[in-house]
Design a protein around this motif. Structure first.
Motif, short mmCIF file in Angstrom:
data_model
loop_
_atom_site.label_atom_id
_atom_site.label_comp_id
_atom_site.label_asym_id
_atom_site.label_seq_id
_atom_site.Cartn_x
_atom_site.Cartn_y
_atom_site.Cartn_z
N ILE A 1 -14.45 -4.76 -0.08
CA ILE A 1 -13.26 -5.34 -0.70
C ILE A 1 -12.50 -6.15 0.34
O ILE A 1 -12.13 -5.63 1.39
N LYS A 2 -12.28 -7.41 0.05
CA LYS A 2 -11.60 -8.27 1.01
C LYS A 2 -10.11 -7.96 1.07
O LYS A 2 -9.54 -7.79 2.13
N LYS A 3 -9.49 -7.90 -0.09
CA LYS A 3 -8.05 -7.67 -0.09
C LYS A 3 -7.59 -7.18 -1.45
O LYS A 3 -7.95 -7.74 -2.48
N CYS A 4 -6.80 -6.10 -1.45
CA CYS A 4 -6.15 -5.64 -2.67
C CYS A 4 -5.10 -4.62 -2.27
O CYS A 4 -5.02 -4.21 -1.11
N GLN A 5 -4.31 -4.20 -3.23
CA GLN A 5 -3.32 -3.15 -2.99
C GLN A 5 -4.01 -1.79 -3.16
O GLN A 5 -4.80 -1.59 -4.07
N TYR A 6 -3.70 -0.86 -2.25
CA TYR A 6 -4.25 0.50 -2.33
C TYR A 6 -3.12 1.49 -2.59
O TYR A 6 -2.07 1.42 -1.93
N ASN B 1 0.86 -1.17 0.00
CA ASN B 1 0.00 0.00 0.00
C ASN B 1 0.91 1.23 0.00
O ASN B 1 1.91 1.26 0.72
N VAL B 2 0.55 2.25 -0.79
CA VAL B 2 1.46 3.38 -0.94
C VAL B 2 0.71 4.71 -0.96
O VAL B 2 -0.32 4.85 -1.62
N PHE B 3 1.24 5.68 -0.24
CA PHE B 3 0.84 7.08 -0.37
C PHE B 3 1.87 7.73 -1.28
O PHE B 3 3.05 7.80 -0.92
N CYS B 4 1.46 8.20 -2.45
CA CYS B 4 2.37 8.85 -3.38
C CYS B 4 2.08 10.35 -3.40
O CYS B 4 0.99 10.76 -3.83
#
Length: 203
Positions: free
Chosen positions: A171-176, A38-41
């Motif tokens: 949403i169960k699981k994913c990249q944010y 997971n990333v804050f850009c």
């Protein structure tokens, strides 16, 4: 070089449109996003955030169409931004390898449901429109791999923020991945919900 580590078809397209030199922001952010975290850009306007979003989405989906339900969702502020981003994706694709669909608040939810049902790889939507789709069982997330928010400053609006929180519950699981010019307290608060263990890239 971040571009050299992207899918060969993406590199070929970048060469074709004469876009071969990444910005400093892209050099820093693309490898981190590719890692799956997971990333804050955060970065200034015109540093390459939207192009980074497009390239890393195409990379995540291996530049090919697959299945019927979205494998990538991108949230934007409004109709204008949704359509602009849909057009921006088109400039990086050839022969429609991936199905990109833009939904927005002004488009009737039943129309969106029927068009998404045909099959879509990348869904561009506003948080409120996406939440309505979930409530109407109009979109599945069983194959979802990544959810990005473009120009996330608009989440300062209470209705958009609350819609995003409701969406995350479906949403169960994913990249944010969150893209913004600055890290606001409201964005920072997302670490307590679905952005746990998020990395921060400052452009």
């Amino acid at each position: 070089m971040p571009f050299k580590k992207l899918h060969p078809a993406i590199q070929e397209k970048l060469t074709e449109i004469d876009f071969t030199t990444p910005t400093p922001f892209q050099r820093k952010s693309i490898p981190v996003i590719k890692s799956g975290a997971n990333v804050f850009c955060t970065g200034a306007k015109d540093c390459g955030k939207t192009t980074t979003l497009i390239l890393t989405t195409l990379q995540k989906l291996k530049y090919k169409s697959e299945g019927d339900v979205p494998r990538a969702i991108i949230l934007v502020e409004n109709k204008e931004r949704a359509l602009a981003l849909e057009e921006a994706f088109a400039s990086f694709m050839s022969y429609n390898q991936l199905r990109v669909y833009a939904g927005y608040d002004q488009l009737h939810i039943d129309v969106q449901k029927s068009e998404i049902f045909i099959g879509v790889d990348i869904l561009i939507s506003t948080p409120k429109s996406l939440n309505k789709l979930f409530l109407a069982n109009g979109v599945g997330t069983s194959q979802l791999m990544i959810l990005s928010v473009d120009d996330a400053e608009f989440l300062s609006q209470k209705s958009s923020y609350e819609a995003l929180m409701a969406v995350s519950q479906n949403i169960k699981k994913c990249q944010y991945v969150m893209y913004s010019e600055k890290m606001s307290p409201k964005l920072k608060r997302l670490e307590n919900f679905f952005m746990e263990y998020a990395k921060v890239v400052n452009g």
